[in-house]
Structure formats: C-alpha cells, structure tokens
Write an enzyme that holds these catalytic residues in place. Structure first.
Site, short mmCIF file in Angstrom:
data_model
loop_
_atom_site.label_atom_id
_atom_site.label_comp_id
_atom_site.label_asym_id
_atom_site.label_seq_id
_atom_site.Cartn_x
_atom_site.Cartn_y
_atom_site.Cartn_z
N TYR A 118 0.82 -1.35 0.05
CA TYR A 118 -0.02 -0.02 -0.10
C TYR A 118 0.93 1.36 0.05
CZ TYR A 118 0.67 -0.40 5.06
OH TYR A 118 1.15 -0.82 6.32
N GLU A 233 -9.02 -7.31 13.19
CA GLU A 233 -7.66 -7.36 13.97
C GLU A 233 -7.76 -6.89 15.28
OE1 GLU A 233 -2.76 -6.34 13.67
OE2 GLU A 233 -4.28 -5.57 12.24
N HIS A 267 -5.73 -12.06 9.79
CA HIS A 267 -5.63 -11.83 11.22
C HIS A 267 -7.15 -12.53 11.92
CE1 HIS A 267 -2.12 -9.80 11.38
NE2 HIS A 267 -2.82 -8.67 10.78
N ASP A 318 3.64 -10.90 8.48
CA ASP A 318 3.10 -9.43 8.60
C ASP A 318 4.41 -8.41 9.15
OD1 ASP A 318 1.44 -7.31 9.24
OD2 ASP A 318 0.40 -8.49 10.93
#
Length: 444
Positions: A118, A233, A267, A318
């Site tokens: 992103y 999450e 998640h 992650d």
C-alpha cells in the site's frame, strides 16, 4: 533436468524416506520413493519439506524490529511509528529494504510471499512519474532475492472509522491512497504482467479504510484475482463498524461479495460465531500471523473454529518481528493450546498445510506448496543434527526446528540457499545497510 536425493521428505501422501525429486523446467517431473541416489544427484541430508508460503507481508515493517518497544501502548500507538518509517521510503530505499527482507525470508525457508502493498505514492500522496514505481521496486527485489511474489495491490482510501463514520487520512497515510476506487483500479490495471515468478493480486486494506459503498466496486475491479483484507484485528474496528454501519466487518465484506475461495481474511482475530460461519461457509481463507498478533497485543484468533467451519488456514509474518515459518506454524498450535488447555489441536499435517499449500493457494499458486509430480519445484531442507533438531523424529521436525536450521532452499528447481547461506551472500549485512538507509543509521 536436476535430481535431488532427499534423506527423507514430506510428500502429499505422507512422510517418506530415500526420495528422489526429479526437476525440469521449474517443475517436479517425478517423485521416486525408496530410491538410491545417483552420481549426479544433489544430496539433501535431513528432512525436505514443501516450500513455505508467507501469505501476509509488509516488507518495510522490518525496519521497526527491535526499535519500537518500551513505553507501553498498543496497536494504535505502534501504528504512528510505522507511519514514520513509511515516510522514509522511496523506490530506491524500498528496493534495497525489500530485497534484504525477501532474502531473509528465503534463507528461513520461505519460497513465496504475498506482499500486501500500500505504499504507492510520494509522501503527501503525489504519484511518482511511473505511478507503480514502488510496486516495481518490490518486484525487482523479489526477483533478485529468488522468491516468488504475489503483489497484493491495496486499496486504501480513508483514514479510519469511528462511531461517527470515516475520518480523513492521517498525513502518514496520504501516500497510501489513490483517492477513489476508480483511480486505484486504473493504476492497478497498469501494473506489469505476470511472470513465472510473479503473480498479481488485490487487497482491501480494511473496512476502516474503504467505505461500505466502495467495497463492491473494489471487488468488481479485482475480478478473479486473489483478494486479501485485514479483518477484525482489533476490538476497536468491530465496535466502530457496529456503531456506524450496524454490522460486523465480516458482514460488510459478505454483503459486498468479497468473500469466497479466492479471498483471504488476514488476522480474523475478534470474530463472532456468525462471522466464523460466513467465512467458513464461503470457503474464505484465514491468514494468521501469530508472532505479530502477540507482539502487537492483538489477541488470539479462533483458528480451530475457522478450520472446522471450512476456512483454509494460512500463515504470514506480517510486520516481521520474527521471520521464521516454523515459529508461525507452531504459534498457530500453541495459541490454541493456551486458550483450550488441550494439546495437539492441529495435526502436524494440518500445520504443514497451513505453512505451505494453503498459503500458496491463497496467493494464487495452487500449483505449489506440495511435493508431487507436476508441482512447482519449490522445497526446503531442514538439518536434523543441530542443537535444536538433534534427537527429533523426522516426522516431527516442525515442532523442533527454527529458521537457522534450514540448509537448502530450492525455488523453481534453482538452489537459492545452500549450506544455510543465500546466494547473494551475507543477508545480515544487506539488512543493516538497507535499514540504515531508512532510519538514517540512528539507533532507536
């Protein structure tokens, strides 16, 4: 054609000894069990496993490891430190950092990574001359590190969500956003095509970052690409979603048509029973990131319940507080043991599937993550004579080994790691140099 003789190997039909894997053109051409080694075979003493899949990665978060502890806080305070690191990225620094991080992954036994991407634009949100310059840097980094890549181009439009609605972008988020779904889709459509080592995917950052009315348009633009999304999450996300929309994040995604076998919820930590039923009933995958979820004090998600409901489980590192696929797969089991007071909530085969085939599948590589004829020639050999693995039964090696016990990594039939060393050389030195460029070489 290259043949690898494995002392033992974890095949699709189970554990076997004296296995020859014959590879050609990047694929496994033949699998021979109880076979004698031939003079030209590459010998792999130890246990050979399918290549490991890291289904959820933010490569630049690696610059935060060992620098953001102390002072208390939670996910939301950690996020401010993450934004500060993101501000220092440009195509050159991101390439250097991602290349080093991907090399660290391969050395740990990871053969494919899903980069939840992103960081698209310049700080402040202005595009580069090539609007996909950052994505191209990630692709080049993966190519040089010798890892397969699924680039999950992420739609990120809003600054967050509270009980009163969505909020404006934080200054640190502006470079993540294309402004509209249409602009995101247009930029995404200009991405370079797939190769034998790169596949393309899409992502919804979260229901915090994409409005309810925009979700169906993102799903439509993604088409049949793998679609990933951060889901539940944090308790705060669920509460805000219920207050403003009167629905859970999972319900919003279902309403938008985002769930299904092509989709993966990352998640999936704080779910109600109806959410679990929706995810499982649609065959939506769930990617757990145990080392990150405990580092950020997120919580322990309902892994076994999702598995039983029909969600294929995969694993990711992650934010890379640790890059060790064996730690992640054990974390899946050990977290279940903590909340249930029962052992062996998952079988060894379940855990290996989560770490390999299910992760490959979630990233659009169903032809990998398994040692069988016609599969991608991606595999990993773990030593059985280290201080960690000495005495361990070969068919229980995943409960004992760590990343540093990996001796050999093969991707597409090419040996990328040999004797525990990446073909690019000293990965630690690469990491130091790349992280110094992001942090200015200043200790935390």
């Amino acid at each position: 054609m290259t043949a690898f003789w494995c002392e033992s190997a974890w095949l699709t039909g189970g554990f076997a000894r004296r296995v020859r894997l014959v590879t050609q053109d990047g694929l496994i051409k033949d699998v021979l069990v109880d076979a004698d080694p031939q003079p030209d075979d590459v010998r792999l003493p130890g246990v050979t496993l399918p290549g490991m899949a890291n289904a959820h990665s933010h490569a630049f978060h690696r610059a935060l490891r060992g620098r953001v502890n102390g002072g208390g806080g939670n996910f939301w305070s950690w996020r401010e430190q993450m934004y500060a690191a993101a501000e220092q990225l440009n195509p050159d620094t991101y390439f250097a950092l991602a290349r080093a991080v991907f090399a660290e992954m391969v050395q740990a036994g990871i053969t494919v990574v899903g980069e939840f991407h992103y960081v698209h634009h310049r700080p402040g949100g202005h595009p580069y001359g090539d609007p996909n310059a950052m994505g191209l840097a990630v692709r080049q980094a993966a190519d040089e590190a010798g890892i397969r890549l699924t680039l999950l181009d992420t739609c990120y439009l809003e600054g967050g969500l509270n009980g009163g609605g969505h909020v404006e972008l934080h200054p640190g988020q502006r470079r993540f956003s294309d402004g509209t779904v249409e602009a995101w889709a247009a930029r995404m459509s200009e991405r370079r095509g797939e190769t034998d080592r790169v596949r393309l995917g899409a992502a919804i950052h979260s229901v915090r970052a994409v409005r309810r009315e925009d979700l169906p348009r993102v799903v439509e633009a993604a088409g049949d690409l793998p679609l990933h999304v951060h889901l539940s999450e944090q308790h705060g996300e669920n509460l805000a979603c219920q207050m403003f929309y009167g629905a859970s994040p999972t319900q919003l995604l279902d309403e938008a048509g985002a769930l299904g076998a092509h989709a993966t919820a990352v998640h999936a930590t704080h779910l109600e029973d109806r959410d679990i039923d929706l995810l499982g009933g649609t065959g939506t995958g769930a990617c757990f990131c145990p080392t990150t979820e405990r580092d950020l004090a997120d919580g322990i998600g309902p892994a076994r319940a999702l598995h039983d409901a029909g969600s294929p489980l995969s694993l990711g590192s992650d934010q890379h507080v640790v890059i060790d696929p064996f730690e992640e797969l054990r974390g899946l089991e050990m977290h279940e043991r903590l909340v249930t007071n029962e052992r062996d909530r998952f079988s060894a085969n379940d855990l290996l599937l989560a770490a390999s085939f299910n992760g490959y599948r979630s990233l659009g590589w169903s032809d990998g993550g398994h040692l069988s004829k016609g599969a991608l020639a991606d595999f990993v050999t773990v030593r059985t004579d280290t201080v960690n693995t000495a005495g361990a039964a070969h068919d229980q090696i995943i409960y004992a080994c760590v990343a540093s016990d990996v001796s050999t990594v093969v991707v597409g039939g090419d040996v990328v790691v040999s004797d525990g060393r990446h073909r690019m050389g000293d990965v630690g030195r690469l990491l130091v140099g790349a992280i110094d460029r992001v942090t200015g070489g200043v200790p935390a």
